[in-house]
Design a protein around this motif. Sequence first.
Motif, PDB file in Angstrom:
ATOM      1  N   ILE A  84       0.840  -1.204   0.000  1.00  0.00           N
ATOM      2  CA  ILE A  84       0.000   0.000   0.000  1.00  0.00           C
ATOM      3  C   ILE A  84       0.872   1.250   0.000  1.00  0.00           C
ATOM      4  O   ILE A  84       0.649   2.185  -0.781  1.00  0.00           O
ATOM      5  N   GLY A  85       1.889   1.267   0.852  1.00  0.00           N
ATOM      6  CA  GLY A  85       2.761   2.433   0.961  1.00  0.00           C
ATOM      7  C   GLY A  85       3.524   2.730  -0.318  1.00  0.00           C
ATOM      8  O   GLY A  85       3.624   3.888  -0.729  1.00  0.00           O
ATOM      9  N   LEU A  86       4.059   1.699  -0.955  1.00  0.00           N
ATOM     10  CA  LEU A  86       4.815   1.930  -2.193  1.00  0.00           C
ATOM     11  C   LEU A  86       3.912   2.455  -3.306  1.00  0.00           C
ATOM     12  O   LEU A  86       4.321   3.323  -4.082  1.00  0.00           O
ATOM     13  N   LEU A  87       2.697   1.943  -3.390  1.00  0.00           N
ATOM     14  CA  LEU A  87       1.775   2.467  -4.406  1.00  0.00           C
ATOM     15  C   LEU A  87       1.436   3.929  -4.134  1.00  0.00           C
ATOM     16  O   LEU A  87       1.381   4.744  -5.059  1.00  0.00           O
ATOM     17  N   TYR A  88       1.223   4.255  -2.864  1.00  0.00           N
ATOM     18  CA  TYR A  88       0.926   5.655  -2.538  1.00  0.00           C
ATOM     19  C   TYR A  88       2.115   6.559  -2.882  1.00  0.00           C
ATOM     20  O   TYR A  88       1.953   7.614  -3.502  1.00  0.00           O
ATOM     21  N   VAL A  89       3.306   6.152  -2.489  1.00  0.00           N
ATOM     22  CA  VAL A  89       4.498   6.967  -2.769  1.00  0.00           C
ATOM     23  C   VAL A  89       4.713   7.113  -4.274  1.00  0.00           C
ATOM     24  O   VAL A  89       5.078   8.189  -4.762  1.00  0.00           O
ATOM     25  N   TYR A  90       4.448   6.040  -5.021  1.00  0.00           N
ATOM     26  CA  TYR A  90       4.549   6.091  -6.491  1.00  0.00           C
ATOM     27  C   TYR A  90       3.667   7.213  -7.033  1.00  0.00           C
ATOM     28  O   TYR A  90       4.101   8.014  -7.866  1.00  0.00           O
ATOM     29  N   HIS A  91       2.444   7.297  -6.546  1.00  0.00           N
ATOM     30  CA  HIS A  91       1.541   8.361  -7.010  1.00  0.00           C
ATOM     31  C   HIS A  91       1.974   9.728  -6.488  1.00  0.00           C
ATOM     32  O   HIS A  91       1.947  10.716  -7.233  1.00  0.00           O
ATOM     33  N   ALA A  92       2.380   9.788  -5.226  1.00  0.00           N
ATOM     34  CA  ALA A  92       2.770  11.068  -4.630  1.00  0.00           C
ATOM     35  C   ALA A  92       4.010  11.658  -5.303  1.00  0.00           C
ATOM     36  O   ALA A  92       4.132  12.878  -5.413  1.00  0.00           O
ATOM     37  N   LEU A  93       4.922  10.802  -5.754  1.00  0.00           N
ATOM     38  CA  LEU A  93       6.123  11.292  -6.444  1.00  0.00           C
ATOM     39  C   LEU A  93       5.781  12.024  -7.741  1.00  0.00           C
ATOM     40  O   LEU A  93       6.546  12.872  -8.199  1.00  0.00           O
ATOM     41  N   GLN A  94       4.643  11.700  -8.305  1.00  0.00           N
ATOM     42  CA  GLN A  94       4.260  12.332  -9.568  1.00  0.00           C
ATOM     43  C   GLN A  94       3.677  13.733  -9.380  1.00  0.00           C
ATOM     44  O   GLN A  94       3.674  14.533 -10.324  1.00  0.00           O
ATOM     45  N   CYS A  95       3.205  14.060  -8.189  1.00  0.00           N
ATOM     46  CA  CYS A  95       2.563  15.363  -7.947  1.00  0.00           C
ATOM     47  C   CYS A  95       3.474  16.550  -8.282  1.00  0.00           C
ATOM     48  O   CYS A  95       3.040  17.462  -8.996  1.00  0.00           O
ATOM     49  N   PRO A  96       4.722  16.587  -7.790  1.00  0.00           N
ATOM     50  CA  PRO A  96       5.560  17.742  -8.143  1.00  0.00           C
ATOM     51  C   PRO A  96       5.871  17.803  -9.639  1.00  0.00           C
ATOM     52  O   PRO A  96       5.959  18.884 -10.210  1.00  0.00           O
ATOM     53  N   MET A  97       6.019  16.646 -10.258  1.00  0.00           N
ATOM     54  CA  MET A  97       6.304  16.643 -11.705  1.00  0.00           C
ATOM     55  C   MET A  97       5.112  17.188 -12.481  1.00  0.00           C
ATOM     56  O   MET A  97       5.276  17.959 -13.431  1.00  0.00           O
ATOM     57  N   GLU A  98       3.895  16.796 -12.076  1.00  0.00           N
ATOM     58  CA  GLU A  98       2.693  17.317 -12.725  1.00  0.00           C
ATOM     59  C   GLU A  98       2.567  18.816 -12.494  1.00  0.00           C
ATOM     60  O   GLU A  98       2.174  19.554 -13.398  1.00  0.00           O
ATOM     61  N   ALA A  99       2.891  19.264 -11.289  1.00  0.00           N
ATOM     62  CA  ALA A  99       2.799  20.695 -10.985  1.00  0.00           C
ATOM     63  C   ALA A  99       3.785  21.494 -11.832  1.00  0.00           C
ATOM     64  O   ALA A  99       3.445  22.565 -12.344  1.00  0.00           O
ATOM     65  N   ILE A 100       4.986  20.983 -12.006  1.00  0.00           N
ATOM     66  CA  ILE A 100       6.000  21.689 -12.791  1.00  0.00           C
ATOM     67  C   ILE A 100       5.612  21.750 -14.266  1.00  0.00           C
ATOM     68  O   ILE A 100       5.708  22.799 -14.908  1.00  0.00           O
ATOM     69  N   HIS A 101       5.147  20.635 -14.810  1.00  0.00           N
ATOM     70  CA  HIS A 101       4.814  20.574 -16.237  1.00  0.00           C
ATOM     71  C   HIS A 101       3.393  21.017 -16.548  1.00  0.00           C
ATOM     72  O   HIS A 101       3.063  21.234 -17.712  1.00  0.00           O
ATOM     73  N   GLY A 102       2.550  21.083 -15.531  1.00  0.00           N
ATOM     74  CA  GLY A 102       1.176  21.520 -15.744  1.00  0.00           C
ATOM     75  C   GLY A 102       0.276  20.463 -16.363  1.00  0.00           C
ATOM     76  O   GLY A 102      -0.821  20.775 -16.810  1.00  0.00           O
ATOM     77  N   LYS A 103       0.748  19.225 -16.429  1.00  0.00           N
ATOM     78  CA  LYS A 103      -0.064  18.146 -16.993  1.00  0.00           C
ATOM     79  C   LYS A 103       0.500  16.803 -16.555  1.00  0.00           C
ATOM     80  O   LYS A 103       1.635  16.715 -16.090  1.00  0.00           O
ATOM     81  N   ARG A 104      -0.305  15.767 -16.718  1.00  0.00           N
ATOM     82  CA  ARG A 104       0.152  14.411 -16.433  1.00  0.00           C
ATOM     83  C   ARG A 104       0.962  13.919 -17.639  1.00  0.00           C
ATOM     84  O   ARG A 104       0.749  14.352 -18.763  1.00  0.00           O
ATOM     85  N   SER A 105       1.882  13.003 -17.372  1.00  0.00           N
ATOM     86  CA  SER A 105       2.725  12.494 -18.445  1.00  0.00           C
ATOM     87  C   SER A 105       3.132  11.055 -18.136  1.00  0.00           C
ATOM     88  O   SER A 105       3.372  10.695 -16.975  1.00  0.00           O
ATOM     89  N   LEU A 106       3.227  10.253 -19.175  1.00  0.00           N
ATOM     90  CA  LEU A 106       3.698   8.886 -19.017  1.00  0.00           C
ATOM     91  C   LEU A 106       5.138   8.870 -18.497  1.00  0.00           C
ATOM     92  O   LEU A 106       5.521   7.979 -17.739  1.00  0.00           O
ATOM     93  N   LEU A 107       5.911   9.868 -18.862  1.00  0.00           N
ATOM     94  CA  LEU A 107       7.288   9.976 -18.375  1.00  0.00           C
ATOM     95  C   LEU A 107       7.320  10.100 -16.849  1.00  0.00           C
ATOM     96  O   LEU A 107       8.201   9.542 -16.193  1.00  0.00           O
ATOM     97  N   HIS A 108       6.339  10.793 -16.273  1.00  0.00           N
ATOM     98  CA  HIS A 108       6.271  10.911 -14.812  1.00  0.00           C
ATOM     99  C   HIS A 108       6.076   9.542 -14.177  1.00  0.00           C
ATOM    100  O   HIS A 108       6.691   9.231 -13.152  1.00  0.00           O
ATOM    101  N   ASN A 109       5.210   8.717 -14.774  1.00  0.00           N
ATOM    102  CA  ASN A 109       5.001   7.352 -14.278  1.00  0.00           C
ATOM    103  C   ASN A 109       6.313   6.585 -14.292  1.00  0.00           C
ATOM    104  O   ASN A 109       6.651   5.881 -13.334  1.00  0.00           O
ATOM    105  N   MET A 110       7.031   6.707 -15.389  1.00  0.00           N
ATOM    106  CA  MET A 110       8.274   5.954 -15.550  1.00  0.00           C
ATOM    107  C   MET A 110       9.339   6.416 -14.559  1.00  0.00           C
ATOM    108  O   MET A 110      10.042   5.588 -13.972  1.00  0.00           O
ATOM    109  N   ILE A 111       9.464   7.707 -14.359  1.00  0.00           N
ATOM    110  CA  ILE A 111      10.459   8.232 -13.419  1.00  0.00           C
ATOM    111  C   ILE A 111      10.113   7.797 -11.991  1.00  0.00           C
ATOM    112  O   ILE A 111      10.982   7.351 -11.234  1.00  0.00           O
TER     113      ILE A 111
END
Length: 124
Positions: free
Chosen positions: A44-71
């Motif tokens: 559960i924790g790793l899945l949550y952190v996986y999603h939470a790590l994408q929040c700053p990347m989405e904020a910086i780029h202004g959109k969701r990206s498959l690259l964010h998932n991969m990083i």
Amino acid sequence: ASPTYQKSCLLSPVMPSILWGSGFAALSVMQGARATPQLFGTNIGLLYVYHALQCPMEAIHGKRSLLHNMIAGGTLGSFGVQAGQLGIPFVSYDFFRRYPGITPPMLAFCVYGGLAGVMGGALG
């Protein structure tokens, strides 16, 4: 990004992480692992952190990206392998004898990042 966006980004994956993390833990139990709070908490924790790590990347780029998932997936996999908490799926450890310049965390970043990319691409 606004505080409202960050709050939403950090809170929206809580329930899906609990559901999917519990499902993955249950699959592990069906394959012979012991059902422990640590097993469920880790999934559960790793899945949550996986999603939470994408929040700053989405904020910086202004959109969701498959690259964010991969990083995010690659980063978690790399740290998990380096900490001795995760293995590298689909890879024999003979690989590292043949290619000594590639370390397990390096390969874990590629494998877990690739898996996250496939899942992110397939599930949206």
